[in-house]
Design a protein around this motif. Structure first.
Motif, PDB file in Angstrom:
ATOM      1  N   PHE A 145       0.916  -1.313  -0.164  1.00 38.27           N
ATOM      2  CA  PHE A 145       0.025   0.180   0.275  1.00 38.27           C
ATOM      3  C   PHE A 145       0.853   1.320  -0.212  1.00 38.27           C
ATOM      4  O   PHE A 145       1.878   1.142   0.532  1.00 38.27           O
ATOM      5  CB  PHE A 145      -0.862   0.059   1.181  1.00 38.27           C
ATOM      6  CG  PHE A 145      -1.905  -1.128   1.449  1.00 38.27           C
ATOM      7  CD1 PHE A 145      -2.691  -1.585   0.199  1.00 38.27           C
ATOM      8  CD2 PHE A 145      -1.771  -1.823   2.518  1.00 38.27           C
ATOM      9  CE1 PHE A 145      -3.399  -2.669   0.346  1.00 38.27           C
ATOM     10  CE2 PHE A 145      -2.712  -2.912   2.447  1.00 38.27           C
ATOM     11  CZ  PHE A 145      -3.472  -3.340   1.428  1.00 38.27           C
ATOM     12  N   SER A 146       0.245   2.221  -0.626  1.00 37.52           N
ATOM     13  CA  SER A 146       1.062   3.625  -0.429  1.00 37.52           C
ATOM     14  C   SER A 146       0.335   4.432   0.640  1.00 37.52           C
ATOM     15  O   SER A 146      -0.563   3.858   1.177  1.00 37.52           O
ATOM     16  CB  SER A 146       0.857   4.263  -1.803  1.00 37.52           C
ATOM     17  OG  SER A 146      -0.456   4.543  -1.968  1.00 37.52           O
TER      18      SER A 146
ATOM     19  N   THR B 190       6.127   9.091   2.742  1.00 38.83           N
ATOM     20  CA  THR B 190       5.286  10.084   2.173  1.00 38.83           C
ATOM     21  C   THR B 190       5.166   9.684   0.444  1.00 38.83           C
ATOM     22  O   THR B 190       5.955   9.117  -0.018  1.00 38.83           O
ATOM     23  CB  THR B 190       5.727  11.438   2.179  1.00 38.83           C
ATOM     24  OG1 THR B 190       4.831  12.312   1.518  1.00 38.83           O
ATOM     25  CG2 THR B 190       7.213  11.670   1.805  1.00 38.83           C
ATOM     26  N   ASP B 191       4.117   9.922   0.201  1.00 39.36           N
ATOM     27  CA  ASP B 191       4.043   9.943  -1.619  1.00 39.36           C
ATOM     28  C   ASP B 191       3.628  11.439  -2.021  1.00 39.36           C
ATOM     29  O   ASP B 191       3.035  11.564  -3.024  1.00 39.36           O
ATOM     30  CB  ASP B 191       3.155   8.905  -2.084  1.00 39.36           C
ATOM     31  CG  ASP B 191       1.609   9.185  -1.515  1.00 39.36           C
ATOM     32  OD1 ASP B 191       1.352   9.778  -0.841  1.00 39.36           O
ATOM     33  OD2 ASP B 191       0.896   8.191  -1.751  1.00 39.36           O
TER      34      ASP B 191
ATOM     35  N   VAL C  54       6.968   1.761  -5.567  1.00 37.40           N
ATOM     36  CA  VAL C  54       7.217   3.274  -5.013  1.00 37.40           C
ATOM     37  C   VAL C  54       6.840   4.184  -6.459  1.00 37.40           C
ATOM     38  O   VAL C  54       6.358   5.230  -6.281  1.00 37.40           O
ATOM     39  CB  VAL C  54       8.693   3.618  -4.659  1.00 37.40           C
ATOM     40  CG1 VAL C  54       8.612   5.051  -4.006  1.00 37.40           C
ATOM     41  CG2 VAL C  54       8.775   2.612  -3.140  1.00 37.40           C
ATOM     42  N   ALA C  55       7.681   3.870  -7.283  1.00 38.28           N
ATOM     43  CA  ALA C  55       7.380   4.733  -8.665  1.00 38.28           C
ATOM     44  C   ALA C  55       6.069   5.010  -9.050  1.00 38.28           C
ATOM     45  O   ALA C  55       5.305   5.838  -9.476  1.00 38.28           O
ATOM     46  CB  ALA C  55       8.338   4.253  -9.842  1.00 38.28           C
TER      47      ALA C  55
ATOM     48  N   LYS D 106       0.665   7.528  -8.931  1.00 31.95           N
ATOM     49  CA  LYS D 106      -0.770   7.437  -8.835  1.00 31.95           C
ATOM     50  C   LYS D 106      -1.103   8.836  -8.144  1.00 31.95           C
ATOM     51  O   LYS D 106      -2.204   9.262  -8.246  1.00 31.95           O
ATOM     52  CB  LYS D 106      -1.048   6.003  -7.992  1.00 31.95           C
ATOM     53  CG  LYS D 106      -1.733   5.084  -8.606  1.00 31.95           C
ATOM     54  CD  LYS D 106      -2.436   4.344  -7.981  1.00 31.95           C
ATOM     55  CE  LYS D 106      -1.660   3.279  -6.902  1.00 31.95           C
ATOM     56  NZ  LYS D 106      -2.282   2.503  -6.282  1.00 31.95           N
ATOM     57  N   SER D 107      -0.371   9.282  -7.234  1.00 29.16           N
ATOM     58  CA  SER D 107      -0.581  10.405  -6.329  1.00 29.16           C
ATOM     59  C   SER D 107      -0.213  11.674  -7.207  1.00 29.16           C
ATOM     60  O   SER D 107      -0.427  12.927  -6.870  1.00 29.16           O
ATOM     61  CB  SER D 107       0.102  10.533  -5.273  1.00 29.16           C
ATOM     62  OG  SER D 107       1.665  10.687  -5.380  1.00 29.16           O
TER      63      SER D 107
END
Lengths: 663, 150
Positions: free
Chosen positions: B37-38, B78-79, B131-132, B137-138
């Motif tokens: 999950f992010s 953080t994203d 992570v990329a 996505k964000s």
């Protein structure tokens, strides 16, 4: 200038490979002797050109030619010479160049030592070998040219990734590649045999030494890699079931199966199509491994910077090679008929069981490794999962137990028809030792690891089983001792190899079990003078001091280790920062004992002279690498067996085999 | 036994093996699969609230690393859109830095992600694909993110 020569030699090697990939094949199809003979010369020329190309890149690294991009990115003038040289293959472009060089070396070896090969088989095998190489030459020249220039030349390089500046890892990639690429020989011979529609004992005798050599190299490569991970990464572990590790493990498993099925083809003239299939599979898994490592599609702790474009290229290569060879297999394999009959309880039955278990184990590792990719694709990137050590341990270990049990029994079964009860009676000592070790483990451990007990028992069973089998073969205690010793000396080297390799695996399993099931770990903050007891050893922290290395700054901590008040050793773990890349690394302090490793690492300073320290006791871990050494030794001794030496099959035998039509 | 029967018995053995391996794998998948999950998944969709182990990926927020707690280190992942506080006890991997992409494994306890493993990479220019993707996505993915090639 030197770099241009290297580049040009590589282009020429591609041209030669195209010729080698087509003319001998066409010659073998039409019976044109002169075209077939081109294969030999082309293989030699390809090898020379690759050697020149590789030599040029090595030269650029050795003299630190910073007008070559690859040298700028991966070297530094202050780097020790060993790592300047190992920097050649410590990066993507150079490692691919090493790959084609090794491929060319194997091709040249066939050309040089293959006098006794049937000319058609030899020509076709060399052609297949060259066609695979063509793919890799194109890959290097189109996507990853190691000779690219940079203008203006850089003043100095960016240094090699410091984690790779290590003797263990300097030689890890060459051995791994010797193993991966070594399976290309079995692959080429398998494809050639499919085209010819014939597999016989002579074919198996040819494929076996190549497979054995590749397997030995791969074993060394994996052992070096795990050893490096163990002492360099500072996590105290040696195997993480990481995709990149699995990528090297799958060809090893298939290669092991191939080794054993070749024996059946040779001795019993059966399991032919299956063996050819395994030969294709072993190299396919090598290619898959390269793809997984180079494309970065999976999260791996060992992943290095990757390039999607390259991944796509390797994927295409993978699809063409694997798809093409499997299509050919589906078309031609039904022609490979076996004559031998098969009893379940027999040597060949045991070898088949080995193949089934190895195959199942490979399937498990493959599914576990690729499962995250499937889920990602099915859920359109919404669900991301990872499959880690708990999964692999839960599936792989239960599979290995029947494997170990069968491994001690198999060599005791004669060919054709065997008596299981008789074999088991020979193993009474092994059974007794297995039970004894299980009881000892039960008493010694804290009682929380059932797999630890099973693993130790299985290792003891196999180790004593291998020795009992040897004793049985030399009729120890049943004939006068001097006779037994004479029989011992006169054992064929291939049987020696088998005994040593099986015994080595038992030691490896013992090491893996000990370190996996009974590792003791302790993390704490320690000020100078503090003590901590881990695994029965008392560690006294004496403090830490800073010093300067050739291309790094380091903090070295000092631990005096005592056992029951007696001084054992002083451990000096370090924390280094490589100045060029500002890259920190951990150097563990390790003291190896047969009973287990004392292992200490030092972490961050807390300002008041205290440090976070991590201390492990890893029981029996060194046995894992001793066992690997035994396995490799077994392979080497087996390779020196006159019957399997490359080129050994006698001319008369070969012509006799060649004269017989395909069944 | 006739030849046909023998072959049949081998096929049976093979099926038993593959079958038990499949059964083992299914149960192991059930228990040992770890989702990723992010921070945005956790904050906005309450993912990871069921006390199961999962992996959290993102960047180590600049200036968030707090080493005052002895061997327990606190930081935020953080994203850019959202962040999650993380606690880890032990020695962090060598390449753990502020601004670096990391993957941590553990459980969410009262809104704090308690990690027992922080994954290290061997290469500072490497970005874990998850992570990329999480950054993409964000909407925070920039072309200037650590490039894969020089």
């Amino acid at each position: 200038m030197i770099a241009e020569i290297g580049h040009f030699a590589l282009v020429l090697a591609l041209m030669v490979a195209i010729v080698q990939g087509t003319l001998p094949m066409a010659g073998a199809a039409t019976g044109n002797q002169r075209w077939m003979a081109i294969g030999n010369h082309a293989a030699m020329a390809q090898f020379l050109l690759c050697a020149v190309s590789f030599g040029c890149l090595t030269y650029a690294f050795v003299v630190s030619d910073f007008s070559v991009m690859n040298v700028v990115q991966n070297s530094h003038s202050a780097k020790p010479m060993l790592y300047k040289v190992s920097g050649v293959w410590g990066n993507h472009e150079g490692s691919m160049l090493l790959w084609v060089l090794i491929m060319a070396i194997f091709g040249a070896a066939v050309a040089a030592f293959g006098h006794y090969l049937p000319p058609g088989l030899k020509a076709r095998a060399l052609s297949v070998q060259a066609l695979v190489a063509v793919g890799f030459y194109l890959f290097i020249l189109m996507t990853s040219n190691p000779f690219e220039r940079v203008f203006p030349p850089a003043a100095n390089g960016q240094d090699l990734n410091p984690l790779l500046q290590d003797p263990g890892l300097a030689f890890h990639p060459p051995f791994l590649y010797l193993g991966y690429v070594g399976f290309s020989m079995a692959f080429s011979f398998a494809i050639a045999a499919l085209i010819e529609g014939r597999v016989d004992a002579a074919w198996a005798r040819w494929v076996r030494p190549w497979t054995l050599a590749a397997w030995a190299f791969l074993t060394i490569g994996i052992a070096l890699g795990s050893w490096w991970a163990y002492y360099e990464l500072g996590w105290g572990g040696f195997w993480f079931w990481d995709p990149v590790e699995n990528a090297s493990f799958m060809p090893w498993l298939v290669g092991t199966a191939l080794l054993h099925s070749c024996i059946v083809v040779e001795k019993r003239d059966t399991m032919k199509a299956w063996t050819v299939f395994l030969a294709i599979l072993a190299f396919s898994f090598s290619l898959l491994g390269t793809f997984l490592v180079r494309s970065g599609v999976l999260t791996s702790v060992h992943a290095f910077a990757t390039d999607p474009e390259r991944g796509v290229f390797i994927l295409m290569l993978l699809i063409i090679v694997i798809g093409g060879s499997l299509a050919l297999y589906a078309w031609r394999a039904p022609q490979l008929k076996s004559t031998g009959v098969f009893q379940p309880i027999s040597r060949e039955g045991a070898l088949l069981l080995n193949n089934l278990l190895m195959g199942t184990a490979t399937a498990v590792v493959l599914l576990g490794t690729l499962y995250p990719l499937f889920i990602d694709a099915i859920s359109n990137g919404l669900d991301k999962i990872s499959v880690g050590p708990p999964f692999f341990n839960a599936v792989f270990i239960p599979l290995m137990v029947p494997m170990m049990v069968a491994m001690a029994i198999g060599p005791l079964l004669p060919w054709k028809r065997a008596d299981l009860g008789r074999a088991l009676r020979t193993l009474w000592l092994a059974g007794l030792m297995g039970i004894a070790c299980a009881l000892w483990a039960l008493w010694w451990q804290d009682g929380h690891s059932p797999w630890g007990i099973v693993g130790i028992a299985a290792a003891a069973w196999l180790a004593f089983g291998a020795m009992s089998e040897l004793a049985e073969r030399i009729k120890l205690f049943r004939v006068p001792f001097s006779d037994a010793m004479r029989r011992l000396i006169n054992q064929p080297r291939a049987s020696w190899g088998m005994t040593l390799a099986h015994f080595g695996l038992a030691l490896t399993i013992a090491g893996v079990t000990g370190a996996g099931a009974w590792r003791v770990e302790s993390v704490q903050t320690m000020a100078p003078g503090d003590t901590v007891t881990v695994g029965g050893y008392e560690y006294r922290f004496k403090g830490a001091q800073d010093f300067t290395g050739p291309n790094y700054l380091a903090t070295a901590a000092v631990f005096d280790v005592y056992k029951e008040g007696d001084f054992v050793v002083t451990l000096k773990p370090e924390k280094r920062v490589y100045t060029v890349r500002n890259f920190p690394t951990t150097e563990a302090g390790i003291h190896t004992l047969l009973s287990g490793d004392l292992y200490a690492t030092v972490g961050d300073a807390k300002g008041d002279g205290s440090y976070v320290t991590r201390i492990y006791f890893n029981p029996l871990v060194v046995w894992m690498w001793i066992g690997s050494g035994f396995m490799v030794l077994g392979a080497v001794i087996s390779l020196s067996d006159r019957r399997y030496r490359v080129g050994a099959p006698k001319r008369s035998r070969m012509t006799a085999a060649a004269a017989q039509p395909a069944e | 036994m006739k030849r046909k029967h023998k072959r049949l018995s081998f096929v049976l053995v093979a099926f038993c093996l593959l079958g038990s391996a499949a059964a083992l794998m299914l149960t192991a998948f059930e228990e040992n699969i770890v989702f990723f999950f992010s921070p945005t998944d956790i904050v906005e969709q309450q993912k990871g609230a069921d006390d199961r182990r999962f992996r959290l990926g993102g960047l180590v927020e600049e200036g968030s690393v707090d080493r005052s707690g002895g061997e327990t280190i606190a930081f935020r992942v953080t994203d850019i859109s959202n962040f999650v506080p993380v606690q880890f006890t032990g020695i962090l991997p060598d390449l753990f830095r502020e601004g670096q992409g990391i993957v941590a494994e553990g459980r969410l306890v009262n809104g704090v992600f308690v990690a027992d493993e922080v994954l290290a990479k061997h290469d500072e220019t490497y970005m874990p694909p998850e992570v990329a993707d999480a950054l993409k996505k964000s909407g925070q993915w920039k072309a200037s993110e650590p490039k894969t090639e020089y």
